[in-house]
Design an enzyme around this catalytic site. Structure first.
Site, mmCIF file in Angstrom:
data_model
loop_
_atom_site.group_PDB
_atom_site.id
_atom_site.type_symbol
_atom_site.label_atom_id
_atom_site.label_comp_id
_atom_site.label_asym_id
_atom_site.label_seq_id
_atom_site.Cartn_x
_atom_site.Cartn_y
_atom_site.Cartn_z
ATOM 1 N N GLU A 48 -3.321 3.680 3.822
ATOM 2 C CA GLU A 48 -1.645 3.192 4.376
ATOM 3 C C GLU A 48 -0.467 3.610 5.155
ATOM 4 O O GLU A 48 -0.139 2.766 6.139
ATOM 5 C CB GLU A 48 -0.809 2.254 2.984
ATOM 6 C CG GLU A 48 -2.152 1.183 2.326
ATOM 7 C CD GLU A 48 -3.277 2.154 1.482
ATOM 8 O OE1 GLU A 48 -2.817 3.911 1.558
ATOM 9 O OE2 GLU A 48 -3.845 1.381 0.625
ATOM 10 N N PHE A 110 -0.701 -4.549 -13.629
ATOM 11 C CA PHE A 110 -1.454 -2.993 -12.617
ATOM 12 C C PHE A 110 -0.829 -3.283 -11.084
ATOM 13 O O PHE A 110 -0.374 -4.174 -10.872
ATOM 14 C CB PHE A 110 -3.028 -4.277 -12.895
ATOM 15 C CG PHE A 110 -4.146 -2.836 -12.444
ATOM 16 C CD1 PHE A 110 -3.764 -1.648 -12.648
ATOM 17 C CD2 PHE A 110 -4.473 -3.588 -11.380
ATOM 18 C CE1 PHE A 110 -5.140 -1.166 -12.126
ATOM 19 C CE2 PHE A 110 -5.411 -3.029 -10.421
ATOM 20 C CZ PHE A 110 -5.535 -1.611 -11.010
ATOM 21 N N GLN A 111 -0.875 -1.832 -10.665
ATOM 22 C CA GLN A 111 -0.533 -2.023 -9.623
ATOM 23 C C GLN A 111 1.404 -2.745 -8.962
ATOM 24 O O GLN A 111 0.842 -2.873 -8.014
ATOM 25 C CB GLN A 111 -1.655 -2.114 -8.426
ATOM 26 C CG GLN A 111 -3.229 -1.504 -8.711
ATOM 27 C CD GLN A 111 -3.806 -1.813 -7.850
ATOM 28 O OE1 GLN A 111 -3.819 -2.735 -6.819
ATOM 29 N NE2 GLN A 111 -4.530 -0.363 -7.129
ATOM 30 N N LYS A 160 2.255 -12.220 -5.659
ATOM 31 C CA LYS A 160 0.539 -13.181 -5.527
ATOM 32 C C LYS A 160 1.478 -14.482 -4.943
ATOM 33 O O LYS A 160 0.271 -15.322 -4.814
ATOM 34 C CB LYS A 160 -0.389 -12.457 -6.346
ATOM 35 C CG LYS A 160 -1.342 -12.726 -6.257
ATOM 36 C CD LYS A 160 -2.579 -11.606 -6.817
ATOM 37 C CE LYS A 160 -3.931 -11.749 -6.248
ATOM 38 N NZ LYS A 160 -5.370 -11.299 -6.928
ATOM 39 N N MET A 479 4.295 27.496 12.771
ATOM 40 C CA MET A 479 5.420 26.520 12.641
ATOM 41 C C MET A 479 5.848 27.506 11.470
ATOM 42 O O MET A 479 6.933 28.189 11.469
ATOM 43 C CB MET A 479 5.898 25.423 12.952
ATOM 44 C CG MET A 479 7.411 25.094 13.366
ATOM 45 S SD MET A 479 7.575 26.038 14.782
ATOM 46 C CE MET A 479 8.306 24.902 15.623
HETATM 47 C C1 LIG Z 1 4.471 16.223 6.011
HETATM 48 C C2 LIG Z 1 5.171 17.314 5.958
HETATM 49 N N1 LIG Z 1 4.316 18.384 5.369
HETATM 50 C C3 LIG Z 1 5.396 19.785 5.611
HETATM 51 C C4 LIG Z 1 5.683 20.239 7.009
HETATM 52 C C5 LIG Z 1 6.465 20.950 6.952
HETATM 53 N N2 LIG Z 1 5.955 21.914 8.405
HETATM 54 C C6 LIG Z 1 6.308 21.961 9.606
HETATM 55 S S1 LIG Z 1 5.621 22.399 11.128
HETATM 56 C C7 LIG Z 1 4.288 22.663 9.634
HETATM 57 C C8 LIG Z 1 2.921 23.536 10.230
HETATM 58 C C9 LIG Z 1 2.424 22.887 11.328
HETATM 59 O O1 LIG Z 1 0.914 23.094 10.977
HETATM 60 P P1 LIG Z 1 0.278 22.764 12.469
HETATM 61 O O2 LIG Z 1 -0.237 21.335 12.019
HETATM 62 O O3 LIG Z 1 -1.231 22.678 12.134
HETATM 63 O O4 LIG Z 1 1.231 22.781 13.863
HETATM 64 P P2 LIG Z 1 1.334 24.285 13.994
HETATM 65 O O5 LIG Z 1 2.770 24.979 13.785
HETATM 66 O O6 LIG Z 1 0.597 25.640 14.102
HETATM 67 O O7 LIG Z 1 1.255 24.083 15.646
HETATM 68 C C10 LIG Z 1 4.498 22.240 8.600
HETATM 69 C C11 LIG Z 1 3.986 22.600 7.451
HETATM 70 C C12 LIG Z 1 6.230 18.786 7.525
HETATM 71 N N3 LIG Z 1 6.901 18.505 8.355
HETATM 72 N N4 LIG Z 1 5.423 17.557 7.314
#
Ligand SMILES: Cc1ncc(C[n+]2csc(CCOP(=O)(O)OP(=O)(O)O)c2C)c(N)n1
Length: 582
Positions: A48, A110-111, A160, A479
């Site tokens: 979703e 439910f739900q 519903k 990052m």
């Molecule tokens: C849903 C979510 N969980 C955790 C984070 C924290 N976070 C920010 S950047 C990152 C790493 C991203 O990795 P990737 O998508 O491989 O991109 P890269 O930085 O390697 O280009 C994380 C875990 C986030 N922004 N969003």
């Protein structure tokens, strides 16, 4: 007619063509009505949140309201991330959720979940429909609220029994809400004051956000910048509002902004913020943000004014209308007193900006054997001439895309700015592809972000949504790796994704095309092949995992203290001290 049919009829009357959704018990009456309803296209997503993100992509690139529809309980809670994402980035969507029948609400049915309670803080407005005759007016109001003022998500919860019962469709011609009347025209006195300040300024900068794109005010912005010769920097959300290669463009400011944008803002004497909200990723340490500047702030949302930074000349109104009035006021001032432009000083300012640009351009070191992610961005930019729709995940790849892609048009860039939602890329790109058949839609993703919603390859295949996903595969959460090296002194924890699936095979398993590039010489052929291949494609680009995003302002630091390259230990310690939180 039944409430369910009424929902579809209202969508049609609102001009909706596409709905992204996934059915289930409580919303089934609407899906049943869809069976023989003509004129609405339904795109079945696989989770979703993807329906919400797809609606965001649709909305941001068309300027229309995006629509999604899911069932009750877990489906509604799955949708929450997308609602908060749209809320923070001011994206107009209307989200429908199913709800248990009214007599069961509060019975732990439910739900059942308290959908309205849960979405209240992450929507601009929400409705629980308790009577079929309210459906028409509420849907009408929802679209009006989503699209007007500062745009945002609106949620409608549909029990519903209301969907099953018959009622008469009430369709108000106009929407009038006593307590909701956004102000569109800025105050003429304030506009005049702003015009004078801009003309007398010696070191002015225009700081432009996503509001300019929402208001379709890019032409007015350009005219104003050229008339007054004021350099323009944009936020992450504002990219595309001003051409990156324009002589007056400073590109992006903030945490990973350009040296020249941050230095220009820091040294400015008048800062004109247009449709931007002084987000902490832009300001860094607020006390040291544009410390010498008088600040003009143009925004449709009065609650944004002086929220993070105290402003001197607030102008509440629609960016397009205010910029038009400002242009008029500037021309009047110039006609009356042509010397108002701070002549010599202004020329010196533009020369200073050019010097910063020349001294510290965005750069990276080439390697014959390892693919540098920045190079991939440059080639995507070259091959698409800035004409493609670009969508990203969240992380380093997002920042490199923002830095190195040459933006030429508004509404061609979708990224999760406010919430920073990993997993945003593919589903959002799907929504963009659904809205723009025949156009090139490129999802620049991270290996971490991509797997958060890679199941949507099935939707792309199923509905022939030809998204080209370019995975910047650095074998982990890049990052986080960067932060752990720079801020946490190299104590690396929970970042490696060496055991990711084989993305080429994953693409193929979904019926899509998979391509891999592991050497610099393979990048352009892989991209060319992806862009020329019909249908959804995934390109796995294996990049140098130790490449970091620079410039970088450590969170809580001042923008002028940005780190320009891989730091020595002393700089790392300083960064760790300035750090106030991820
Ligand atoms: C849903 C979510 N969980 C955790 C984070 C924290 N976070 C920010 S950047 C990152 C790493 C991203 O990795 P990737 O998508 O491989 O991109 P890269 O930085 O390697 O280009 C994380 C875990 C986030 N922004 N969003």
């Amino acid at each position: 007619m039944s409430g369910a049919r009424m929902v579809l009829e209202c969508l049609k009357r609102e001009g909706v063509e596409t709905v992204f959704g996934l059915p289930g018990g409580a919303i089934l009456p609407v899906y049943d009505a869809l069976y023989d309803f003509e004129g609405l296209r339904h795109i079945l997503v696989r989770q979703e949140a993807a329906a919400g993100h797809a609606a965001e992509g649709y909305a941001r690139t068309t300027g229309k309201v995006g629509v999604c529809m899911v069932t009750s309980g877990p489906a509604a809670t799955n949708l929450v991330t997308a609602l908060q994402d749209a809320y923070m980035d001011s994206i107009p969507i209307v989200a429908f959720t199913g709800q248990v029948p009214t007599h069961l609400i509060g019975n732990d049915a439910f739900q059942e979940a308290d959908n309205c309670g849960i979405t209240r803080p992450c929507t601009k407005h929400n409705f629980l429909v308790k009577d079929g005759k309210d459906l028409g007016p509420m849907i009408r109001e929802a679209f009006h609220i989503a699209a007007t003022g500062r745009p945002g998500p609106v949620h409608i919860d549909l029990p519903k029994d209301i969907l099953v019962k018959e009622a008469e469709l009430v369709w108000p011609e106009r929407v009038q809400l006593r307590s909701y009347n956004p102000n569109y025209d800025g105050h003429p006195g304030q506009i005049k004051k702003a015009a004078r300040l801009m003309l007398a300024a010696r070191r002015p900068v225009l700081y432009v956000g996503g509001g300019v794109i929402s208001a379709d005010a890019d032409a007015e912005l350009r005219e104003l910048a050229e008339l007054t010769q004021i350099p323009v920097t944009t936020t992450l959300m504002g990219l595309g509002a001003f051409p990156s290669e324009h002589a007056l463009s400073l590109e992006m400011l903030g945490m990973h902004g350009t040296y020249y944008a941050n230095m220009a803002v820091h040294n400015s004497d008048v800062l004109i913020a247009v449709g931007a909200r002084f987000d902490d990723r832009v300001t860094g340490k607020v006390e040291q943000f544009a410390p010498h500047a008088e600040i003009i702030h143009i925004d449709i949302d009065p609650s944004s004014i002086s929220k993070n930074i105290k402003v001197h000349v607030p102008i509440v109104g629609d960016c397009r209308r205010v910029l038009r009035a400002l242009l008029e006021a500037v021309r009047e001032e110039l006609a009356a007193e042509p010397v108002l432009l701070a002549g010599e000083a202004r020329t010196q300012w533009l020369a200073q900006v050019a010097e910063w640009r020349k001294g510290y351009p965005l750069h990276y070191e080439w390697d014959d054997n390892l693919i540098k992610p920045q190079y991939v961005m440059q080639e995507i930019s070259n091959l698409t001439h800035g004409e493609a729709f670009i969508i990203t995940g969240v992380g380093q790849h997002q920042m490199w895309a923002a830095q190195y892609y040459k933006f030429t048009h508004p509404r061609r860039w979708c990224t999760s700015g406010g919430l920073g939602t990993m997993g945003y890329g593919l589903p959002t790109a799907m929504g963009v592809a659904a809205a723009h058949p025949g156009e090139l839609v490129v999802n620049i993703d991270g290996d971490g972000s991509f797997v958060m919603n890679s199941q949507e390859l099935a939707t792309c295949y199923d509905h022939n949504l030809p998204v080209k996903t370019i995975i910047i595969n650095n074998g982990g959460h890049g990052m986080v790796r960067q932060w752990q090296e720079i801020i946490y002194k190299g104590r690396f924890v929970a970042i490696d994704l060496d055991r990711s699936p084989d993305f080429v095979k994953l693409a193929e398993a979904y019926g899509c095309v998979g391509i891999r590039a592991t050497k610099p010489s393979e990048v352009v052929p892989a991209l060319e092949k992806a862009f020329a291949t019909p249908g959804p494609v995934v390109v796995d680009v294996v990049v140098d995992k130790w490449e970091f995003v620079f410039p970088m302002v450590p969170a809580g630091g001042a923008n002028k203290d940005m780190i320009l390259e891989r730091p020595s230990k002393a700089v790392k310690d300083k960064a760790a001290k300035a750090q106030t939180g991820f």
